[in-house]
Design a protein around this motif. Sequence first.
Motif, short mmCIF file in Angstrom:
data_model
loop_
_atom_site.label_atom_id
_atom_site.label_comp_id
_atom_site.label_asym_id
_atom_site.label_seq_id
_atom_site.Cartn_x
_atom_site.Cartn_y
_atom_site.Cartn_z
N VAL A 1 0.77 -1.17 0.08
CA VAL A 1 -0.06 0.03 -0.10
C VAL A 1 1.07 1.36 -0.01
O VAL A 1 1.86 1.49 0.84
CB VAL A 1 -0.64 0.06 1.21
N VAL A 2 0.56 2.18 -0.94
CA VAL A 2 1.19 3.34 -0.74
C VAL A 2 0.25 4.52 -0.24
O VAL A 2 -0.51 4.61 -0.46
CB VAL A 2 1.56 3.99 -2.45
N VAL A 3 1.12 5.07 0.85
CA VAL A 3 0.14 6.35 1.45
C VAL A 3 1.19 7.30 1.20
O VAL A 3 2.49 7.39 1.78
CB VAL A 3 0.10 5.77 2.90
N GLY A 4 0.57 8.57 0.86
CA GLY A 4 1.45 9.75 0.79
C GLY A 4 0.86 10.85 1.51
O GLY A 4 1.42 11.14 2.59
N THR A 5 -0.11 11.62 1.04
CA THR A 5 -0.81 12.92 1.88
C THR A 5 -0.82 12.65 3.03
O THR A 5 -0.62 13.48 4.32
CB THR A 5 -2.04 13.05 1.20
N ALA A 6 -1.52 11.42 3.79
CA ALA A 6 -1.85 11.31 5.16
C ALA A 6 -0.64 11.14 5.99
O ALA A 6 -0.65 11.34 7.14
CB ALA A 6 -2.68 9.94 5.25
N ILE A 7 0.68 10.83 5.34
CA ILE A 7 1.67 10.79 6.34
C ILE A 7 2.66 11.89 5.88
O ILE A 7 2.90 12.65 6.85
CB ILE A 7 2.51 9.62 5.80
N THR A 8 2.92 12.25 4.68
CA THR A 8 3.95 13.50 4.23
C THR A 8 3.58 14.56 3.71
O THR A 8 4.30 15.50 3.42
CB THR A 8 4.88 12.88 3.26
N GLY A 9 2.06 14.48 3.55
CA GLY A 9 1.51 15.89 2.68
C GLY A 9 1.22 16.92 3.58
O GLY A 9 0.03 17.27 4.01
N VAL A 10 2.23 17.76 4.40
CA VAL A 10 2.05 18.53 5.26
C VAL A 10 1.15 19.77 4.85
O VAL A 10 0.24 20.48 5.44
CB VAL A 10 3.39 19.05 5.86
N ASP A 11 1.42 20.29 3.54
CA ASP A 11 0.85 21.24 2.99
C ASP A 11 -0.78 21.20 2.95
O ASP A 11 -1.40 21.87 3.39
CB ASP A 11 1.33 21.55 1.67
N LEU A 12 -1.00 20.00 2.41
CA LEU A 12 -2.43 19.62 2.19
C LEU A 12 -3.19 19.17 3.37
O LEU A 12 -4.34 19.65 3.68
CB LEU A 12 -2.74 18.27 1.25
N GLN A 13 -2.47 18.67 4.31
CA GLN A 13 -3.10 18.32 5.59
C GLN A 13 -3.36 19.68 6.54
O GLN A 13 -4.49 19.81 7.17
CB GLN A 13 -2.29 17.32 6.47
N VAL A 14 -2.34 20.32 6.51
CA VAL A 14 -2.49 21.46 7.37
C VAL A 14 -3.83 22.53 6.76
O VAL A 14 -4.60 23.14 7.41
CB VAL A 14 -1.28 22.60 7.52
N ALA B 1 -6.50 21.54 5.20
CA ALA B 1 -7.65 20.98 5.31
C ALA B 1 -7.82 21.14 6.87
O ALA B 1 -9.14 21.59 7.05
CB ALA B 1 -7.57 19.33 5.07
N TYR B 2 -6.91 20.95 7.89
CA TYR B 2 -7.37 21.44 9.13
C TYR B 2 -7.84 23.05 9.42
O TYR B 2 -8.42 23.10 10.08
CB TYR B 2 -6.11 21.09 10.19
N VAL B 3 -7.07 23.83 8.69
CA VAL B 3 -7.35 25.42 8.50
C VAL B 3 -8.89 25.41 8.19
O VAL B 3 -9.55 26.14 8.72
CB VAL B 3 -6.39 26.05 7.78
N LYS B 4 -9.03 24.89 6.99
CA LYS B 4 -10.31 24.88 6.43
C LYS B 4 -11.47 24.51 7.38
O LYS B 4 -12.69 25.11 7.74
CB LYS B 4 -10.56 24.08 5.29
N ALA B 5 -11.25 23.46 8.09
CA ALA B 5 -12.27 22.77 9.13
C ALA B 5 -12.25 24.05 10.35
O ALA B 5 -13.51 24.14 10.89
CB ALA B 5 -11.70 21.52 9.63
#
Length: 221
Positions: free
Chosen positions: A201-214, A216-220
């Motif tokens: 399994v390849v996981v990207g954004t959920a582990i290393t995607g700091v830009d997108l993760q932050v 998403a949290y800011v939007k929330a």
Amino acid sequence: MKASGLIVSVQAPEGSPLRDPDVIAAMAEASLRNGASGVRLESPEHIGAVRSRCPDALIVGLWKRTYPGSSVYITPGWEEIRAVWGAGADVVALDATERHRPGGETLEQLISRARRELGALLMADVDSLANGLRAAALGCDWVGTTLYGYTEATAACQPPAWELLPQLKQQLPAAVSLICEGGIASPQQTRGALDAGADAVVVGTAITGVDLQVAAYVKAC
């Protein structure tokens, strides 16, 4: 080479301060130290940086480049395949959909040349059962669900590719590794993908995607 376990996609978008070879290499090393079986990296520069810092790492490499008249952007042509392999990738990932490629190169030609001239192991990034089976028949060693939901033909689909995984598992040759990539956002989903038949399994954004993760949290908030 059979794939197994967790492969962490260590990438950063254009303009991000994380898009620095040293930063990418540090995130890759952290992933490997904590048990990842390999890393998926974008661009020869980042592949080279990780190979230098982590000489024994399993690296799946690609190069995202866009050309007029084609929607294919993951390692679209021979120039990109050769550069990714030359930078130190163990496996070269490329778009293996049926879409028109830049310069009129065909998937058949690229796979044949990569095998013949480089001896490269290839990962087919696909969006459908038909394209996965075709890629395997042409000589790809790994088949991944990377483009499920990201092509014109699958725009209405939402990754992860829960329906596609068991179909590929049932029909792919046993020697071909099946990779679940795209939309995996938790350890529970990772376990679910393996249970559905994925070898890795390849996981990207959920582990290393700091830009997108932050973002998403800011939007929330």
